[in-house]
Design a protein around this motif. Structure first.
Motif: not given
Length: 475
Positions: A114-124, A152-155
């Motif tokens: 599970d990736t960190p946070g609730r979403g909105d992945l930053d580039p890193a 951003a999600d599509l990219d």
């Protein structure tokens, strides 16, 4: 998360899964903001919905006979119970990874990240997540039925399609939005414009309400199918004799050129990456959060840098082996031969360390802006988003791990005096510390990279020399 439900003693902790199994069997779960990806994981493994205050940590769900949770913190060679009741209140070095064990049949075959946070992945964070998915089974991307995918999600997904073999989409909260079929169609159209890989990826509409879970079984079956595909691809293949008719020492010059070019390029890339990190951190210092946010931002970018550099080491290793032995062997090396050479090179690298040096070293930025080295597999493992770093026998060179120590997190936080206002850190001092720390990191990373490329050259020299002397690849 109630500590009594998920804690376990250190002596009873389940042994870690070897990395070549853990990495190959993991699926990364990412998603849009508030899409419910953690609730999806809980539903997939039939785990009670208990909150996990993980912060910026990756949460790894793997199989265990009883529920336990462990935090892996850079600077420590061993995991700590999570949550740790002895933790002192106040600023602390957050975990890079939290491992949760659960007796789920699915987790016997697929490790979920599970990736960190609730979403909105930053580039890193996105880079680290895609690297884990590329090493593993693939990516499960969770989308809220309330809104279409953003740019951003599509990219991110376009980049994922270029790197990953398997991507699946999950549409959540369909029980809350009657118009979800229209939203599904809209998202499919957006993805179709980004290429055929995304256009044909499967979608799984789900409801995650405890009383009316729907669609999760189908996704569970898809993940098991991914595991079967990877198992079939990794089945042992017949080993045949590989002959060498070449003579002379021309291969040595070829090897030297390949190593030198890649080493110089790797060091130059690190310099460019650190300059970019410096700009992003200075921008953060100028934002409203200022100095207190700097350690978190810098640590995340250093994590991504270490992942990127480690991936480049793996890529360079494979390309050097392919180039040198492709010219040396009588027949171009296939995947089986390349793997044989890589495993033999790993043995040669390990065997060359006759001075007691550890294979694995973690680099930690300190309060003095210097860089300290902590050795051992456990130290490096604490800086990994996946875990069990460096145990794959086909990984010739040790991966890189970079992070901030606990003091670096605490030193830039506001200081409070009884009855008075908080004393904020000086931004000029913060900038000086940052600049000096990045210079030190550049020097230390340059040393680490040079040493690894030298190890690769020496190991491949041994293997190639033996092949020429005996007329057959002995690896």
């Amino acid at each position: 998360m109630p500590a009594g439900n998920i804690r376990g003693s250190r002596s009873n902790r389940q042994p870690s899964t070897p990395s070549h199994s853990l990495r190959r069997s993991c699926a990364v779960v990412a998603g849009t903001a508030r899409s419910g990806k953690t609730a999806l994981v809980d539903a997939l493994i039939r785990r009670p919905a208990e909150p996990i205050e993980a912060g910026d940590a990756w949460v790894v769900f793997r199989h265990g006979e009883r529920p336990e949770a462990w935090a892996f913190v850079p600077g420590h060679r061993e995991a700590r119970p999570f949550p740790d009741p002895s933790t002192v209140k106040g600023p602390a070095r957050p975990a890079r990874r939290i491992e949760i064990t659960h007796p789920s049949p699915l987790l016997k075959r697929v490790t979920l990240i599970d990736t960190p946070g609730r979403g909105d992945l930053d580039p890193a964070t996105a880079e680290i997540s895609l690297d884990a998915a590329a090493d593993g089974l693939g990516l499960v991307f969770v989308v809220d039925a309330a809104a279409p995918l953003g740019r951003a999600d599509l990219d991110l997904l376009t980049a994922a399609a270029d790197r990953l073999e398997r991507i699946a989409f999950v549409l959540t909260h369909i029980d809350q939005h009657d118009e979800w079929p229209e939203m599904l169609a809209a998202n499919r159209a957006l993805l179709a414009a980004r290429g055929p890989r995304l256009a044909t990826a499967p979608w799984f509409p789900v409801s995650l309400e405890p009383a009316s879970i729907f669609g999760v079984a189908e996704l569970r079956h898809q993940l098991e199918a991914w595991a079967d595909e990877r198992a079939d691809a990794g089945a042992p293949k017949k080993i045949t004799a590989t002959t060498v008719s070449a003579t002379g020492d021309a291969w040595q010059e070829h090897l030297e050129r390949e190593i030198r070019a890649r080493r110089l390029a790797a060091v130059e890339r690190v310099s460019i990456d650190l300059a970019t990190i410096h700009v992003r951190c200075v921008q953060e210092l100028g934002s409203g959060k200022g100095c207190p946010e700097l350690p978190r931002v810098l640590d995340r970018h250093l994590h991504a840098l270490s992942v990127r550099s480690s991936r480049q080491l793996r890529t360079d290793t494979r390309e050097v082996i392919d180039a040198v032995f492709g010219a040396l062997l009588d027949a171009p090396p296939d995947e089986v031969v390349l793997a044989r050479i890589a495993i033999a090179a790993r043995r040669a690298v390990d065997g060359a360390r006759d001075d007691g040096r550890e294979r694995d070293r973690a680099l930690l930025v300190t309060t003095t802006s210097g860089v300290a080295s902590l050795t051992g597999t456990g130290a490096l493992d604490g800086l990994s988003a996946i875990g069990a770093a460096g145990e794959d026998p086909a990984q010739v060179l040790s991966p890189l791990g970079i992070g901030l120590n606990a003091g670096s997190f605490a030193m830039w936080q506001p200081r409070y005096a009884p009855g008075g206002p908080p004393k904020l850190p000086d931004k000029k001092e913060c900038r000086r510390w940052l600049q000096h720390a990045l210079r030190e990191i550049e020097v230390e990373l340059g040393h680490e990279l040079s040493e690894r490329y030298a190890e690769l050259r020496q190991a491949l020299s041994i293997i190639a020399g033996d092949a020429v002397d005996h007329g057959v690849l002995l690896a």
